[in-house]
Structure formats: C-alpha cells, structure tokens
Design a protein around this motif. Structure first.
Motif, mmCIF file in Angstrom:
data_model
loop_
_atom_site.group_PDB
_atom_site.id
_atom_site.type_symbol
_atom_site.label_atom_id
_atom_site.label_comp_id
_atom_site.label_asym_id
_atom_site.label_seq_id
_atom_site.Cartn_x
_atom_site.Cartn_y
_atom_site.Cartn_z
ATOM 1 N N THR A 99 0.570 -1.040 -0.385
ATOM 2 C CA THR A 99 -0.265 -0.008 0.028
ATOM 3 C C THR A 99 0.352 1.263 -0.515
ATOM 4 O O THR A 99 0.720 2.000 -0.865
ATOM 5 N N PRO A 100 1.563 1.905 1.181
ATOM 6 C CA PRO A 100 2.698 2.507 1.187
ATOM 7 C C PRO A 100 3.742 2.609 -0.463
ATOM 8 O O PRO A 100 3.823 4.063 -1.424
ATOM 9 N N LEU A 101 3.883 1.637 -1.284
ATOM 10 C CA LEU A 101 4.140 1.372 -2.314
ATOM 11 C C LEU A 101 3.621 1.631 -3.434
ATOM 12 O O LEU A 101 4.146 2.698 -4.182
ATOM 13 N N LEU A 102 2.541 1.885 -3.731
ATOM 14 C CA LEU A 102 1.235 2.372 -4.384
ATOM 15 C C LEU A 102 0.966 3.605 -4.385
ATOM 16 O O LEU A 102 0.805 4.769 -5.592
ATOM 17 N N PRO A 140 7.494 5.278 -10.495
ATOM 18 C CA PRO A 140 7.484 4.242 -11.115
ATOM 19 C C PRO A 140 8.429 3.418 -11.364
ATOM 20 O O PRO A 140 7.728 2.168 -12.037
ATOM 21 N N LEU A 141 9.340 3.699 -10.757
ATOM 22 C CA LEU A 141 10.888 2.975 -10.997
ATOM 23 C C LEU A 141 9.911 1.308 -9.916
ATOM 24 O O LEU A 141 10.116 0.189 -10.521
ATOM 25 N N ALA A 142 9.778 1.055 -8.519
ATOM 26 C CA ALA A 142 9.618 0.076 -7.933
ATOM 27 C C ALA A 142 8.370 -0.363 -8.255
ATOM 28 O O ALA A 142 8.172 -1.453 -8.311
ATOM 29 N N LEU A 143 7.355 0.350 -9.135
ATOM 30 C CA LEU A 143 6.129 -0.287 -9.793
ATOM 31 C C LEU A 143 7.336 -1.031 -10.891
ATOM 32 O O LEU A 143 5.937 -2.337 -11.073
ATOM 33 N N ILE A 144 7.912 -1.017 -12.200
ATOM 34 C CA ILE A 144 8.173 -1.991 -12.773
ATOM 35 C C ILE A 144 8.488 -2.905 -11.848
ATOM 36 O O ILE A 144 8.627 -3.679 -12.762
ATOM 37 N N LEU A 145 9.583 -2.937 -11.428
ATOM 38 C CA LEU A 145 10.151 -3.343 -11.039
ATOM 39 C C LEU A 145 8.897 -5.046 -9.759
ATOM 40 O O LEU A 145 9.402 -5.961 -9.779
ATOM 41 N N MET A 146 8.972 -3.861 -9.010
ATOM 42 C CA MET A 146 7.510 -5.198 -8.799
ATOM 43 C C MET A 146 6.660 -5.847 -9.900
ATOM 44 O O MET A 146 6.613 -6.892 -9.213
ATOM 45 N N VAL A 187 19.075 -5.422 -9.059
ATOM 46 C CA VAL A 187 18.573 -4.481 -9.442
ATOM 47 C C VAL A 187 17.897 -3.333 -9.122
ATOM 48 O O VAL A 187 18.065 -2.254 -9.114
ATOM 49 N N SER A 188 17.202 -3.928 -8.113
ATOM 50 C CA SER A 188 15.795 -2.709 -7.377
ATOM 51 C C SER A 188 17.744 -1.730 -6.297
ATOM 52 O O SER A 188 16.756 -0.290 -5.875
ATOM 53 N N VAL A 189 18.815 -2.686 -5.563
ATOM 54 C CA VAL A 189 19.060 -2.070 -5.105
ATOM 55 C C VAL A 189 19.901 -0.875 -6.005
ATOM 56 O O VAL A 189 19.870 0.485 -5.371
ATOM 57 N N GLY A 190 20.403 -1.289 -6.659
ATOM 58 C CA GLY A 190 21.546 -0.108 -7.764
ATOM 59 C C GLY A 190 20.177 0.185 -8.512
ATOM 60 O O GLY A 190 20.974 1.754 -8.613
ATOM 61 N N ALA A 191 19.470 0.618 -8.625
ATOM 62 C CA ALA A 191 18.093 1.800 -9.206
ATOM 63 C C ALA A 191 17.668 2.381 -7.946
ATOM 64 O O ALA A 191 17.301 3.552 -8.727
ATOM 65 N N THR A 192 17.256 2.484 -7.431
ATOM 66 C CA THR A 192 17.079 3.232 -5.824
ATOM 67 C C THR A 192 18.137 3.528 -5.328
ATOM 68 O O THR A 192 17.615 4.665 -4.702
#
Length: 120
Positions: A62-65, A70-76, A100-105
């Motif tokens: 829920t907090p993510l949405l 957009p990057l977190a939603l794409i990874l999810m 990928v998520s650590v490197g992107a965020t």
C-alpha cells in the motif's frame, strides 16, 4: 546498556519457540500424516496461512502504491510476471531482482538525502 540495542541473549528467546513448534509439527506429521483428519486440518491451516500472506503483501504494498514511484512499480510488476506468469524459479528471480532494485533505488535515495526538502 540502552533499550535500543538488542543483545544476542534475546535471539534464542525469539527463535527457539517457533523452531520447537515447527519441529513438533513435523514429527507429528511424519508419524500421523496418513490420517485423513490431519490432512484436512492442515489444508485448513494452509488456507489461513495464504490469507495472512496476502494480507501482509497488501499492507506492505500500500505505501508503495501511494508513493507512485514508477521504478518501484516496474520492478514489482517484473517480479510478479517472472514468478507468476513465466514460472521462473523464486531464488533465481531474487538473485536478479534484489541487486537491480538496490542499484536502481540507491542513487535516488542518495540524491534525495542531500535535498532536505524531499524526504523519502
């Protein structure tokens, strides 16, 4: 010693009871796994466990949405598609998704920490 630090002496108190419970359940299942009543009760427990997992996923998502990153939603969505639709193995997906998520965020978090007006 402050209350914020967790001494190593507390770890057995947190890990030992669930370990003992799971060991006892495994022994009971190994001995009486052929009984129909045990299989049916375990099927009911597994349905409850799935419901709890879904509730935890919704609560964590829920907090993510709400943030609409957009990057977190794409990874999810990528992890969901890899595991759910393409039947990729879970450990393999995690071995790719976590770096990928650590490197992107990480660069985004580092740049926002330098800007005090933009909290994460």
């Amino acid at each position: 010693m402050s209350e914020d630090s967790a001494p190593a002496g507390r770890a057995p108190g947190l890990l030992l009871p669930p370990t003992l419970i799971m060991t006892m359940l495994a022994i009971i299942y190994a001995r009486y796994g052929d009984l129909d009543v045990l299989r049916r009760s375990l099927a009911g427990i597994s349905c409850a466990a799935v419901g709890l997992v879904i509730a935890v996923v919704v609560r964590m998502m829920t907090p993510l949405l709400k943030r609409t990153d957009p990057l977190a939603l794409i990874l999810m969505a990528g992890v969901f598609l890899a595991i759910g639709c393409f039947a990729c193995r879970f450990p393999a997906v995690l071995l790719v998704a976590i770096p990928v998520s650590v490197g992107a965020t990480f660069p985004a978090a580092e740049s926002s920490s330098m800007n005090p007006d933009n909290p994460i």
